[in-house]
Design an enzyme around this catalytic site. Structure first.
Site, short mmCIF file in Angstrom:
data_model
loop_
_atom_site.label_atom_id
_atom_site.label_comp_id
_atom_site.label_asym_id
_atom_site.label_seq_id
_atom_site.Cartn_x
_atom_site.Cartn_y
_atom_site.Cartn_z
N PRO A 25 0.76 -1.12 0.14
CA PRO A 25 0.02 -0.08 0.02
C PRO A 25 0.90 1.16 0.10
O PRO A 25 2.12 1.13 0.04
CB PRO A 25 -0.76 -0.14 1.21
CG PRO A 25 0.23 -0.92 2.18
CD PRO A 25 0.96 -1.72 1.26
N TRP A 26 0.12 2.44 -0.13
CA TRP A 26 0.85 3.74 -0.11
C TRP A 26 1.08 4.46 1.39
O TRP A 26 1.85 5.28 1.26
CB TRP A 26 0.03 4.69 -1.15
CG TRP A 26 -1.47 4.64 -0.50
CD1 TRP A 26 -2.47 4.32 -1.09
CD2 TRP A 26 -1.98 5.50 0.51
NE1 TRP A 26 -3.56 4.64 -0.66
CE2 TRP A 26 -3.47 5.27 0.46
CE3 TRP A 26 -1.27 6.53 1.60
CZ2 TRP A 26 -4.34 5.84 1.34
CZ3 TRP A 26 -2.06 7.00 2.34
CH2 TRP A 26 -3.40 6.88 2.35
N GLU A 30 -3.78 -8.29 5.08
CA GLU A 30 -4.07 -7.35 6.38
C GLU A 30 -4.84 -6.21 5.75
O GLU A 30 -4.45 -5.56 4.92
CB GLU A 30 -2.67 -6.89 6.83
CG GLU A 30 -2.62 -6.00 7.95
CD GLU A 30 -3.00 -4.64 8.00
OE1 GLU A 30 -4.27 -4.36 8.31
OE2 GLU A 30 -2.11 -4.03 7.57
N CYS A 49 -2.71 1.86 9.51
CA CYS A 49 -4.06 0.55 9.74
C CYS A 49 -4.19 0.52 11.36
O CYS A 49 -5.38 0.09 11.68
CB CYS A 49 -3.55 -0.83 9.29
SG CYS A 49 -3.43 -0.89 7.46
#
Length: 460
Positions: free
Chosen positions: A128-129, A228, A262
């Protein structure tokens, strides 16, 4: 070609190739060609490469951190820590490479019973970024240490740091066929990785909707999946908690990386007897945060990564207010003046009296919004914390051992912190329950997921 822009001002940072399915096929093919050589490489030699790469990354952390801030937006201080985190993860896996052993037993009826652990083959990862460098470390470290090869897809909007980190690994002796990066969109490159029959494992970090789509595409291939899928971490503040430490923890745990982590704190439940002073202290601390271009001195919080992401965050805040499910105490607007107008900035936002069913409580808000609600009993707080489809992390702020025992046992989360939040070392497993995903990253637990068992029975 895909353009990479700085979210603070829209300036062009660089270009990357828009990968195709043919690029994925070529990468997988050459990865399998390299697998036998890498899997047969002495674990000590694999360890040396990882240690050397970590050292080189630390030496070049200034340049790597500047690149990360330019493409992702976070303050330079946070980028420095993330690059150091990548190196720390490589060092951890370098230190345990070759230490995992099989099992042995003997039975009079069956003879010698042995279990060998062997690498899977070609593994894939989708990055992801939000934390591209650290998460790249989480995925590449155990894969390479276990003797597998990897095809990795960086985020289309923040791929440059991943490419630079891969170059550092190559410079220390890692064959390029062992770790290959295919840049491009999730729709093309990501889906090609998910449906490829010759990929043995796929690790994905991202949104629930995307992750379930990846799982559906990958299902016919029967590859191992590590997913995740984010979280809506709850913070429970009890009446005996250190008020300043808890308020400081709430601000740092929520507004770090502009709330785009997250395991950041996304919901706060505070004992009603200390609710008002806690909220006021949080507001005071949040309003001292400096917002701006992550490359500027003294900046505490950068922009939201994209304007579309900022739009989603603001919509959830407005929907909560419009539904009379909470009030904005500070922030809650899109800047339209000064230097903040040029980027996708959003101020630290505190919301009070928030209904547990409000949109900012129900959804994973990936931005700098902190909703706060009161509770009367710890049991009530735990029930509200668990009332979500997510189960990544949670924290309890108290010094009462009975409360700590109750919360750590009853909270539906893969990670439970006590009097802290967000930080996690590479030695322990990272992952969640419920819709927060499948499998674990970090620690020996991650390494085991990239090995498979072979049973051997010998009749003497």
């Amino acid at each position: 070609m895909l353009e990479v822009h700085n979210p603070a001002d829209g300036s062009l940072v660089g270009h990357v190739h828009a990968g195709t399915e043919d690029d994925v096929n070529d990468a997988v093919r050459t990865s399998w060609e390299a697998f036998s050589l890498w899997s047969d490489t002495d674990p000590l030699d694999r360890s040396r490469i990882l240690f050397s790469a970590a050292r080189l990354v630390r030496e070049d952390k200034k340049e790597l951190s500047l690149l990360l801030t330019r493409e992702q937006g976070k303050p330079l201080r946070e980028s420095v820590n993330e690059i150091a985190g990548f190196a720390r993860v490589l060092e951890y896996y370098a230190s345990i490479t070759g230490t995992l052993q099989g099992d042995y037993g003997y039975s009079k009826n069956y003879g010698h019973m042995m279990v060998m652990r062997q690498p899977l083959g070609v593994c894939a990862a989708i990055i992801p970024w939000n934390m591209p460098a650290l998460i790249m470390g989480w995925k590449t470290g155990p894969v390479l240490a276990a003797g597998n090869t990897m095809v990795l897809k960086p985020s289309a909007t923040a791929p440059l740091t991943c490419i630079a980190l891969a170059e550092h690994l190559y410079r220390t002796g890692l064959p390029k066929q062992v770790l290959q990066l295919v840049t491009g969109s999730g729709r093309v490159v990501g889906q090609a990785l998910a449906r490829h029959n010759n990929i043995r494992s796929l690790s994905f970090t991202g949104a629930v909707s995307t992750g379930t789509g990846v799982a559906e595409i990958a299902a016919p291939t029967l590859k191992k999946l590590i997913l995740e899928l984010g979280g809506s971490d709850a913070m429970i503040v009890c009446k005996d908690a250190d008020p300043y430490a808890a308020a400081k923890g709430a601000v740092s745990g929520r507004f770090f990386n502009c709330g785009q982590t997250c395991t950041s704190i996304k919901r706060v439940f505070v004992d009603s007897t200390v609710y008002e002073p806690f909220v006021q202290k949080v507001r005071e601390l949040a309003e001292t945060l400096s917002i701006g271009n992550g490359l500027s001195d003294g900046v505490d919080m950068g922009p939201v990564h994209t304007s579309g992401q900022r739009k989603d965050v603001h919509f959830l805040v407005q929907e909560t207010v419009n539904n009379d499910q909470g009030k904005v105490l500070s922030g809650g607007y899109i800047p339209d003046t000064g230097s903040l107008k040029e980027g996708s900035f959003y101020p630290p936002t505190i919301m009070t009296g928030v209904d547990p069913d409000a949109p900012v409580m129900r959804e994973e808000v990936f931005g700098p919004v902190l909703p706060v609600s009161a509770f009367d009993t710890v049991a009530d707080a735990i029930d509200m914390a668990n009332a979500t489809r997510f189960g990544l992390g949670a924290s309890i702020w108290t010094h009462d051992m009975r409360t700590i025992s109750q919360a750590t046992s009853e909270l539906d989360a893969g990670i439970v912190w006590v009097n802290q939040h967000l930080r996690i070392p590479p030695e322990v497993p990272f992952g969640g329950v419920k819709s927060s995903g499948l499998g674990r990253e970090n620690g020996r637990y991650a390494l085991l997921q990239y090995l498979e068992e072979k049973t051997i029975l010998i009749n003497p």
